[in-house]
Design a protein around this motif. Structure first.
Motif, PDB file in Angstrom:
ATOM      1  N   LEU A 113      40.969  38.734  32.245  1.00 36.77           N
ATOM      2  CA  LEU A 113      41.004  39.433  33.771  1.00 36.77           C
ATOM      3  C   LEU A 113      39.962  40.130  33.809  1.00 36.77           C
ATOM      4  O   LEU A 113      39.390  40.492  35.071  1.00 36.77           O
ATOM      5  N   ALA A 114      39.688  41.059  32.947  1.00 30.69           N
ATOM      6  CA  ALA A 114      38.176  41.925  33.105  1.00 30.69           C
ATOM      7  C   ALA A 114      37.004  41.061  33.583  1.00 30.69           C
ATOM      8  O   ALA A 114      36.249  41.512  34.311  1.00 30.69           O
ATOM      9  N   ILE A 115      36.777  39.914  33.034  1.00 27.51           N
ATOM     10  CA  ILE A 115      35.676  39.101  33.406  1.00 27.51           C
ATOM     11  C   ILE A 115      35.913  38.631  34.900  1.00 27.51           C
ATOM     12  O   ILE A 115      34.873  38.607  35.616  1.00 27.51           O
ATOM     13  N   LEU A 116      37.241  38.339  35.403  1.00 29.88           N
ATOM     14  CA  LEU A 116      37.459  37.831  36.747  1.00 29.88           C
ATOM     15  C   LEU A 116      37.257  39.019  37.630  1.00 29.88           C
ATOM     16  O   LEU A 116      36.652  38.711  38.717  1.00 29.88           O
ATOM     17  N   VAL A 117      37.746  40.252  37.259  1.00 33.93           N
ATOM     18  CA  VAL A 117      37.712  41.230  38.168  1.00 33.93           C
ATOM     19  C   VAL A 117      35.952  41.704  38.391  1.00 33.93           C
ATOM     20  O   VAL A 117      35.439  42.019  39.433  1.00 33.93           O
ATOM     21  N   GLY A 118      35.486  41.768  37.090  1.00 35.49           N
ATOM     22  CA  GLY A 118      33.765  41.873  37.137  1.00 35.49           C
ATOM     23  C   GLY A 118      33.252  40.963  38.064  1.00 35.49           C
ATOM     24  O   GLY A 118      32.409  41.465  38.929  1.00 35.49           O
ATOM     25  N   ARG A 119      33.577  39.652  37.957  1.00 36.08           N
ATOM     26  CA  ARG A 119      32.897  38.522  38.860  1.00 36.08           C
ATOM     27  C   ARG A 119      33.298  38.911  40.162  1.00 36.08           C
ATOM     28  O   ARG A 119      32.349  38.588  40.992  1.00 36.08           O
ATOM     29  N   GLY A 120      34.495  39.344  40.355  1.00 35.26           N
ATOM     30  CA  GLY A 120      34.650  39.799  41.810  1.00 35.26           C
ATOM     31  C   GLY A 120      33.890  40.839  42.250  1.00 35.26           C
ATOM     32  O   GLY A 120      33.904  40.966  43.633  1.00 35.26           O
ATOM     33  N   LEU A 121      33.693  41.673  41.602  1.00 33.18           N
ATOM     34  CA  LEU A 121      32.988  43.015  42.135  1.00 33.18           C
ATOM     35  C   LEU A 121      31.553  42.511  42.475  1.00 33.18           C
ATOM     36  O   LEU A 121      30.641  43.340  42.696  1.00 33.18           O
ATOM     37  N   VAL A 122      31.042  41.512  41.581  1.00 36.89           N
ATOM     38  CA  VAL A 122      29.467  41.359  41.866  1.00 36.89           C
ATOM     39  C   VAL A 122      29.194  41.026  43.238  1.00 36.89           C
ATOM     40  O   VAL A 122      28.046  41.524  43.593  1.00 36.89           O
ATOM     41  N   PRO A 123      29.873  40.328  44.139  1.00 31.62           N
ATOM     42  CA  PRO A 123      29.444  40.331  45.622  1.00 31.62           C
ATOM     43  C   PRO A 123      29.218  41.603  46.197  1.00 31.62           C
ATOM     44  O   PRO A 123      28.368  41.866  46.934  1.00 31.62           O
ATOM     45  N   VAL A 124      30.365  42.329  46.019  1.00 29.24           N
ATOM     46  CA  VAL A 124      30.627  43.568  46.457  1.00 29.24           C
ATOM     47  C   VAL A 124      29.120  44.436  46.216  1.00 29.24           C
ATOM     48  O   VAL A 124      28.651  45.227  46.980  1.00 29.24           O
ATOM     49  N   PHE A 161      49.968  47.558  23.772  1.00 32.51           N
ATOM     50  CA  PHE A 161      50.574  48.277  24.582  1.00 32.51           C
ATOM     51  C   PHE A 161      51.800  47.759  24.802  1.00 32.51           C
ATOM     52  O   PHE A 161      52.339  46.509  25.012  1.00 32.51           O
ATOM     53  N   GLN A 162      52.865  48.604  24.675  1.00 31.52           N
ATOM     54  CA  GLN A 162      54.381  48.155  24.683  1.00 31.52           C
ATOM     55  C   GLN A 162      54.786  48.489  25.983  1.00 31.52           C
ATOM     56  O   GLN A 162      55.123  49.801  26.153  1.00 31.52           O
ATOM     57  N   GLY A 163      55.068  47.643  26.867  1.00 33.64           N
ATOM     58  CA  GLY A 163      55.583  48.110  28.285  1.00 33.64           C
ATOM     59  C   GLY A 163      55.445  46.902  29.314  1.00 33.64           C
ATOM     60  O   GLY A 163      54.670  46.095  28.792  1.00 33.64           O
ATOM     61  N   ASP A 164      55.878  47.134  30.409  1.00 32.98           N
ATOM     62  CA  ASP A 164      55.753  45.951  31.456  1.00 32.98           C
ATOM     63  C   ASP A 164      54.701  46.402  32.315  1.00 32.98           C
ATOM     64  O   ASP A 164      54.690  47.285  33.205  1.00 32.98           O
ATOM     65  N   VAL A 165      53.635  45.782  32.112  1.00 37.93           N
ATOM     66  CA  VAL A 165      52.195  45.837  33.071  1.00 37.93           C
ATOM     67  C   VAL A 165      51.894  44.601  33.788  1.00 37.93           C
ATOM     68  O   VAL A 165      51.991  43.635  33.144  1.00 37.93           O
ATOM     69  N   THR A 166      52.001  44.767  35.090  1.00 37.44           N
ATOM     70  CA  THR A 166      51.664  43.568  35.788  1.00 37.44           C
ATOM     71  C   THR A 166      50.170  43.226  35.975  1.00 37.44           C
ATOM     72  O   THR A 166      49.276  44.083  35.460  1.00 37.44           O
ATOM     73  N   TRP A 167      49.821  42.038  36.213  1.00 40.18           N
ATOM     74  CA  TRP A 167      48.334  41.613  36.300  1.00 40.18           C
ATOM     75  C   TRP A 167      47.654  42.373  37.244  1.00 40.18           C
ATOM     76  O   TRP A 167      46.615  42.927  37.259  1.00 40.18           O
ATOM     77  N   ALA A 168      48.476  42.693  38.488  1.00 42.97           N
ATOM     78  CA  ALA A 168      47.727  43.590  39.544  1.00 42.97           C
ATOM     79  C   ALA A 168      47.552  44.818  39.025  1.00 42.97           C
ATOM     80  O   ALA A 168      46.217  45.670  39.277  1.00 42.97           O
ATOM     81  N   LEU A 175      43.232  48.696  37.398  1.00 42.90           N
ATOM     82  CA  LEU A 175      42.486  49.594  36.258  1.00 42.90           C
ATOM     83  C   LEU A 175      41.311  49.160  35.806  1.00 42.90           C
ATOM     84  O   LEU A 175      40.425  49.881  35.731  1.00 42.90           O
ATOM     85  N   ILE A 176      40.902  47.716  35.675  1.00 49.46           N
ATOM     86  CA  ILE A 176      39.841  47.331  35.221  1.00 49.46           C
ATOM     87  C   ILE A 176      38.697  47.608  36.465  1.00 49.46           C
ATOM     88  O   ILE A 176      37.543  48.047  36.070  1.00 49.46           O
ATOM     89  N   ALA A 177      39.191  47.645  37.626  1.00 51.00           N
ATOM     90  CA  ALA A 177      38.263  47.628  38.833  1.00 51.00           C
ATOM     91  C   ALA A 177      37.968  49.011  39.104  1.00 51.00           C
ATOM     92  O   ALA A 177      36.790  49.281  39.079  1.00 51.00           O
ATOM     93  N   PHE A 178      38.816  49.846  38.777  1.00 56.28           N
ATOM     94  CA  PHE A 178      38.423  51.514  38.664  1.00 56.28           C
ATOM     95  C   PHE A 178      37.390  51.584  37.642  1.00 56.28           C
ATOM     96  O   PHE A 178      36.775  52.677  37.792  1.00 56.28           O
ATOM     97  N   GLY A 179      37.707  51.117  36.427  1.00 55.56           N
ATOM     98  CA  GLY A 179      36.558  51.252  35.423  1.00 55.56           C
ATOM     99  C   GLY A 179      35.260  50.827  35.633  1.00 55.56           C
ATOM    100  O   GLY A 179      34.116  51.425  35.086  1.00 55.56           O
ATOM    101  N   LEU A 180      35.011  49.768  36.489  1.00 55.61           N
ATOM    102  CA  LEU A 180      33.734  48.895  36.605  1.00 55.61           C
ATOM    103  C   LEU A 180      33.116  49.640  38.000  1.00 55.61           C
ATOM    104  O   LEU A 180      32.137  49.471  38.254  1.00 55.61           O
TER     105      LEU A 180
END
Length: 183
Positions: free
Chosen positions: A5-16, A145-152, A157-162
């Motif tokens: 997911l980090a790679i996909l989000v990073g790749r999605g931010l490349v055009p931006v 991480f023990q919890g219910d975290v969605t892909w979104a 969170l990854i987009a915020f970091g990048l």
């Protein structure tokens, strides 16, 4: 699946980021997203983007402070009440950013470099230490991480970091050669 997911989000931010690089090379003024929106869509949209940028910077700063404060309070290594810890951390971080801004661009660039290193250091540690351990078959159950975290939620969170590359364009007009240096 988080690394994928980090790679996909990073790749999605490349055009931006490439759009910001291109716009930064064409505009020789200071303003970044506000300026680009104003030139493309007119003053009202530029005004709105400027305010939204300002508000998101405040909210972003506050959210990072809240997470930092929660981590320090949770570690419980400072023998002070949580409210005092919160006030000290918020004052120290905000005061450091204010002082750096007050001192000028050279000090700001140095702080930006330091923060960039600190931002990516955990990722590099994970890549060079965690990944080989994972391939070696070691168990990471204690670290998961023990919890219910969605892909979104994870993607946001990854987009915020990048994110953050757009901030450079705000002061692009102050560069010696914006056509070359901003991109």
């Amino acid at each position: 699946w988080a690394p994928l997911l980090a790679i996909l989000v990073g790749r999605g931010l490349v055009p931006v980021s490439l759009c910001f690089a291109e716009l930064g090379s064409r505009v020789h003024e200071t303003g970044g997203p506000y300026l680009y929106a104003r030139h493309a869509f007119g003053a009202p949209v530029g005004f709105l983007v400027g305010w939204l940028l300002w508000i998101t910077r405040i909210v972003s700063h506050a959210s990072v402070l809240v997470v930092l404060i929660n981590i320090v309070v949770e570690l419980d290594f400072i023998p002070l009440p949580p409210t005092v810890i919160s006030a000290l951390i918020a004052s120290a971080v905000t005061g450091t950013l204010w002082y750096t801004n007050y001192r000028g661009a050279q000090m700001g660039v140095g702080l930006l470099f330091l923060l960039s290193v600190l931002k990516f250091a955990p990722l590099l540690v994970l890549l060079f230490i965690g990944f080989p351990l994972l391939l070696g078959g070691d168990s990471f159950e204690a670290l998961t991480f023990q919890g219910d975290v969605t892909w979104a939620e994870t993607g946001i969170l990854i987009a915020f970091g990048l994110a953050g590359f757009e901030m450079l364009t705000i002061v692009g007009g102050e560069a010696k050669n914006p056509q070359k240096n901003v991109p």
